[in-house]
Motif scaffolding. Sequence first.
Motif, short mmCIF file in Angstrom:
data_model
loop_
_atom_site.label_atom_id
_atom_site.label_comp_id
_atom_site.label_asym_id
_atom_site.label_seq_id
_atom_site.Cartn_x
_atom_site.Cartn_y
_atom_site.Cartn_z
N VAL A 155 0.83 -1.21 0.00
CA VAL A 155 0.00 0.00 0.00
C VAL A 155 0.87 1.25 0.00
CG1 VAL A 155 -1.76 1.29 1.27
CG2 VAL A 155 -1.93 -1.20 1.09
N LEU A 159 0.19 3.92 -2.77
CA LEU A 159 -0.62 5.07 -2.32
C LEU A 159 0.14 6.04 -1.42
CD1 LEU A 159 -3.88 3.08 -1.45
CD2 LEU A 159 -3.39 4.34 -3.54
N TRP A 163 -1.21 6.20 3.73
CA TRP A 163 -2.15 5.09 3.60
C TRP A 163 -1.49 3.76 3.96
CZ3 TRP A 163 -6.92 6.21 3.88
CH2 TRP A 163 -7.38 7.44 3.39
N GLN A 166 -2.11 3.56 7.59
CA GLN A 166 -3.50 3.20 7.88
C GLN A 166 -3.73 1.71 7.65
OE1 GLN A 166 -5.03 5.57 9.42
NE2 GLN A 166 -3.33 6.92 8.84
N GLN A 167 -3.14 1.19 6.58
CA GLN A 167 -3.24 -0.25 6.32
C GLN A 167 -2.64 -1.04 7.47
OE1 GLN A 167 -4.70 -2.06 4.26
NE2 GLN A 167 -3.59 -3.92 3.78
N LEU A 432 -7.93 -1.46 0.59
CA LEU A 432 -6.67 -0.78 0.29
C LEU A 432 -5.72 -1.71 -0.46
CD1 LEU A 432 -6.02 1.18 3.62
CD2 LEU A 432 -6.64 2.14 1.40
N GLU A 433 -5.70 -2.99 -0.10
CA GLU A 433 -4.83 -3.95 -0.79
C GLU A 433 -5.21 -4.11 -2.25
OE1 GLU A 433 -4.02 -7.79 0.90
OE2 GLU A 433 -3.92 -6.94 2.91
#
Length: 533
Positions: A155, A159, A163, A166-167, A432-433
């Motif tokens: 991620v 991104l 992010w 966050q992941q 997200l992945e």
Amino acid sequence: MHMVQMKGSSDSVRDETEQRSGAGDGNSIAPSFGNSLSTETHRHHQDQKFRTTATREGSIEMGEHNNPEYVVVSEAQSPRVNNFKKVSVLPLVFLIFYEVSGGPFGIEDSVQAAGPLLALLGFLVFPFIWSVPEALITAEMGTMFPVNGGYVVWVSSALGPFWGFQQGWVKWLSGVIDNALYPVLFLDYLKSAIPALGGGLPRIVAVLALTLFLTYLNYRGLTIVGWVAVLLGIFSIIPFVVMGLVAIPKLEPSRWLVVSLHNVDWNLYLNTLFWNLNYWDSISTLAGEVENPKKTLPKALFYALILVVVGYFFPLLIGTGAVPLDRELWTDGYFSDIAKIVGGVWLRCWIQGAAAMSNMGMFVAEMSSDSFQLLGMAERGMLPEFFGKRSRYGTPVIGIMFSASGVLLLSWLSFQEIVAAENFLYCVGMILEFIAFIILRVKHPAASRPYKIPVGTVGTILLCIPPTLLIGVVLALSELKVVVVSLIAIVIGLVMQPCLTYVERKRWMKFSISSDLPDLNGANQESANSLID
């Protein structure tokens, strides 16, 4: 495996990372794995860097390239990680098996929620909707980035570091919530034999003692955890083979076809399927500890996928076919009751022992994944440097302590509350992945992928559609309490990352980036060179 070396300050290494991404063939495509710094900070640390073209033994490569690297001067160096034994194929298969499954313990609720036919169909069809796409993506991305941190690195590369953090937060939290479940299941299977474990002080003491013992196993090393998983896996699978043989005379195929569509608890049904067939990506967080991960990881995922599906379907087929249906009885631990009906007390004791051992295996596998994820995040400057420290056994001490603390804090929740909250957070991470997977395929098609799913850009999008739709259904069916709690957890992550950035800027805590991190620039250069040759 890359060395856990925190060379120089966070600022100087980040500058080095940015400078390296702009070098080479002129195409600045390598993503930054840390936080961006000001130009003034770059200039301040310019004198701390020097360039070396020597390839360092033991460092991880993105596609076995030999490009020049920047090394940052430091006062002390941590021991090389390649001094520690790596995980081979067989232990890795069982680590994945325990990350995802651990056996049929916990699938009983699927029969209670939807009846035998839908339960059996669910464990046949659901793997193709969810497990196979997730395992394929893990194989491709895990070999593309064969380092600790796994999906955090994916991620971040696609991104950006915000992010990526966050992941890491939602996936670590969902993993810890998941791990809090195993002491609960362990005691649920033993309480019929030892009623005192059903509640009160004895249950609290048992949870604490079990958590501490299994945490110590994780501390002693990943290879120990891997071979413990092999032994526990064999011990957990054999009694169901025996139960299947003993139950053959009692099987009535008509019981498998019972269905009542107007009496289905879809929320419980989908959450049970989802919980029992997800977490294929968890093994990626410790890919840096695997022996030859570019070949070993795809093999292990394939073998584990077969083992998981058979390990669910066969016991469910035996259990629903051998005893008369009473959906209310199909709750956690019911397989031990079926074993008593089919084979007697001896088989029930064996199943109960297998369930206890299985929960131990799931606990140590999940804790390994969670703790190495924190180590991988520390190596990228997302967490303070002390998260990257290893014990003399090569294990991430602080990560293990944090994960164990989270388990103890959450172990008071009920089984269904844990599953629902974990699934919600896990779904957010998987979105997200999928986005990162598609972006990296589109933006960096030439990057080295030792294992590549044989589909193009359209194929990657189509591959992600069924599991994404399933995620939408799971999220839509979530109870309000679960949604509120999960959203609060997500907001905490959104606030935590800027706070850590501020702490780093003020130098209240030390953040560093390992110099032995792969980058997409090197991978693309290597691929281009191979085409020329």
